[in-house]
Scaffold this motif. Structure first.
Motif, mmCIF file in Angstrom:
data_model
loop_
_atom_site.group_PDB
_atom_site.id
_atom_site.type_symbol
_atom_site.label_atom_id
_atom_site.label_comp_id
_atom_site.label_asym_id
_atom_site.label_seq_id
_atom_site.Cartn_x
_atom_site.Cartn_y
_atom_site.Cartn_z
ATOM 1 N N GLY A 45 0.855 -1.177 0.000
ATOM 2 C CA GLY A 45 0.000 0.000 0.000
ATOM 3 C C GLY A 45 0.892 1.227 0.000
ATOM 4 N N ILE A 46 0.703 2.104 -0.964
ATOM 5 C CA ILE A 46 1.486 3.338 -1.073
ATOM 6 C C ILE A 46 0.543 4.495 -0.779
ATOM 7 C CG2 ILE A 46 2.892 4.795 -2.583
ATOM 8 C CD1 ILE A 46 3.410 2.169 -4.253
ATOM 9 N N GLU A 47 0.703 5.087 0.390
ATOM 10 C CA GLU A 47 -0.187 6.167 0.809
ATOM 11 C C GLU A 47 0.285 7.495 0.232
ATOM 12 O OE1 GLU A 47 -2.379 7.797 4.800
ATOM 13 O OE2 GLU A 47 -0.714 6.404 5.010
ATOM 14 N N LEU A 48 -0.618 8.167 -0.468
ATOM 15 C CA LEU A 48 -0.317 9.436 -1.122
ATOM 16 C C LEU A 48 -0.743 10.604 -0.237
ATOM 17 C CD1 LEU A 48 -1.775 8.401 -4.576
ATOM 18 C CD2 LEU A 48 0.644 8.349 -3.892
ATOM 19 N N VAL A 49 0.086 11.628 -0.178
ATOM 20 C CA VAL A 49 -0.225 12.829 0.602
ATOM 21 C C VAL A 49 0.161 14.065 -0.204
ATOM 22 C CG1 VAL A 49 -0.013 11.748 2.880
ATOM 23 C CG2 VAL A 49 2.010 12.741 1.798
ATOM 24 N N ALA A 50 -0.563 15.149 0.024
ATOM 25 C CA ALA A 50 -0.236 16.411 -0.636
ATOM 26 C C ALA A 50 1.036 17.001 -0.038
ATOM 27 C CB ALA A 50 -1.396 17.390 -0.514
ATOM 28 N N ASP A 51 1.198 16.813 1.275
ATOM 29 C CA ASP A 51 2.339 17.377 1.996
ATOM 30 C C ASP A 51 2.806 16.357 3.025
ATOM 31 O OD1 ASP A 51 4.183 18.959 3.370
ATOM 32 O OD2 ASP A 51 2.633 20.111 4.405
ATOM 33 N N ARG A 52 3.962 15.763 2.775
ATOM 34 C CA ARG A 52 4.452 14.718 3.669
ATOM 35 C C ARG A 52 4.822 15.275 5.040
ATOM 36 N NH1 ARG A 52 8.824 10.591 1.760
ATOM 37 N NH2 ARG A 52 9.893 12.477 1.126
ATOM 38 N N GLU A 53 5.371 16.469 5.087
ATOM 39 C CA GLU A 53 5.805 17.044 6.359
ATOM 40 C C GLU A 53 4.644 17.184 7.342
ATOM 41 O OE1 GLU A 53 7.630 21.236 7.880
ATOM 42 O OE2 GLU A 53 8.528 20.359 6.073
ATOM 43 N N ASN A 54 3.500 17.637 6.841
ATOM 44 C CA ASN A 54 2.319 17.815 7.691
ATOM 45 C C ASN A 54 1.297 16.695 7.538
ATOM 46 O OD1 ASN A 54 3.115 20.373 8.807
ATOM 47 N ND2 ASN A 54 2.772 21.205 6.762
ATOM 48 N N TYR A 55 1.621 15.715 6.716
ATOM 49 C CA TYR A 55 0.749 14.569 6.437
ATOM 50 C C TYR A 55 -0.642 15.029 6.014
ATOM 51 C CZ TYR A 55 0.790 9.518 6.526
ATOM 52 O OH TYR A 55 0.829 8.198 6.161
ATOM 53 N N THR A 56 -0.653 15.989 5.095
ATOM 54 C CA THR A 56 -1.896 16.561 4.593
ATOM 55 C C THR A 56 -2.385 15.764 3.395
ATOM 56 O OG1 THR A 56 -1.078 18.733 5.246
ATOM 57 C CG2 THR A 56 -2.960 18.689 3.734
ATOM 58 N N ALA A 57 -3.652 15.403 3.410
ATOM 59 C CA ALA A 57 -4.240 14.638 2.313
ATOM 60 C C ALA A 57 -4.482 15.538 1.104
ATOM 61 C CB ALA A 57 -5.560 14.020 2.765
ATOM 62 N N PHE A 58 -4.531 14.916 -0.072
ATOM 63 C CA PHE A 58 -4.951 15.628 -1.271
ATOM 64 C C PHE A 58 -6.456 15.877 -1.161
ATOM 65 C CE2 PHE A 58 -1.183 13.569 -3.183
ATOM 66 C CZ PHE A 58 -0.624 14.658 -3.852
ATOM 67 N N PRO A 59 -6.948 16.970 -1.728
ATOM 68 C CA PRO A 59 -8.406 17.143 -1.783
ATOM 69 C C PRO A 59 -9.017 15.964 -2.539
ATOM 70 C CG PRO A 59 -7.284 19.168 -2.412
ATOM 71 C CD PRO A 59 -6.236 18.094 -2.321
ATOM 72 N N SER A 60 -10.075 15.389 -2.003
ATOM 73 C CA SER A 60 -10.644 14.171 -2.587
ATOM 74 C C SER A 60 -11.084 14.362 -4.035
ATOM 75 C CB SER A 60 -11.796 13.654 -1.733
ATOM 76 O OG SER A 60 -12.804 14.631 -1.628
#
Length: 159
Positions: free
Chosen positions: A89-104
């Motif tokens: 499983g490769i979890e994608l994030v908009a910002d790795r530093e803040n672990y911010t999700a991409f807008p759905s």
């Protein structure tokens, strides 16, 4: 043949132990639970795994997969790469530093899967988690192609 099972820890199972009149029955199952033909096929598969030492023989491929995934783990839009044997499983994030999700609504995981097809592989996503579950018969060269294509798709969509 489809086959399903419901598993739980002893602690959870014990919460449903009571006389029927208490209504604590765990009324859950799957459409494919207990199919005799599917169960027979599953048992034959388990016997083949045992006879052919499938799990032991997969260890080199599992190590290669782990090594190949290191490049993806360092991508700035990857929060985490989770691997259990040949499942990834490769979890994608908009910002790795803040672990911010991409807008759905951006459908990043889906878009990466579509882009991966242009690189010759079919992968799937669960939201913004890319799922790699190659067949156990995959060759080392095919495994390399799978991971490199996934990485190329990731770069193409997120850059």
């Amino acid at each position: 043949l489809p086959l399903a099972a419901t598993l739980s820890t002893d602690r959870i199972y014990e919460q449903f132990l009571a006389p029927k009149e208490e209504g604590k029955t765990f009324f859950h199952g799957h459409t494919y639970t207990g199919n005799a033909l599917a169960c027979s096929a599953a048992l034959a598969n388990l016997q083949t795994f045992d006879d052919e030492n499938t799990i032991e023989n997969l260890q080199p491929k599992i190590r290669i997969l782990h090594t190949l995934l290191a490049a993806i783990q360092s991508h700035p839009n990857v929060g985490e790469v989770r691997q259990r044997g040949m499942m990834v499983g490769i979890e994608l994030v908009a910002d790795r530093e803040n672990y911010t999700a991409f807008p759905s609504e951006k459908l990043v995981g889906h878009r990466i899967c579509m882009e991966a097809r242009r690189h010759g592989v079919i992968i799937r996503n669960l939201g913004d988690v890319l799922v790699l579950m190659p067949p156990l018969s995959i060759t080392e060269d095919e495994l390399t192609t799978l991971v490199r294509a996934t990485e190329a798709a990731l770069v193409a969509v997120t850059s």
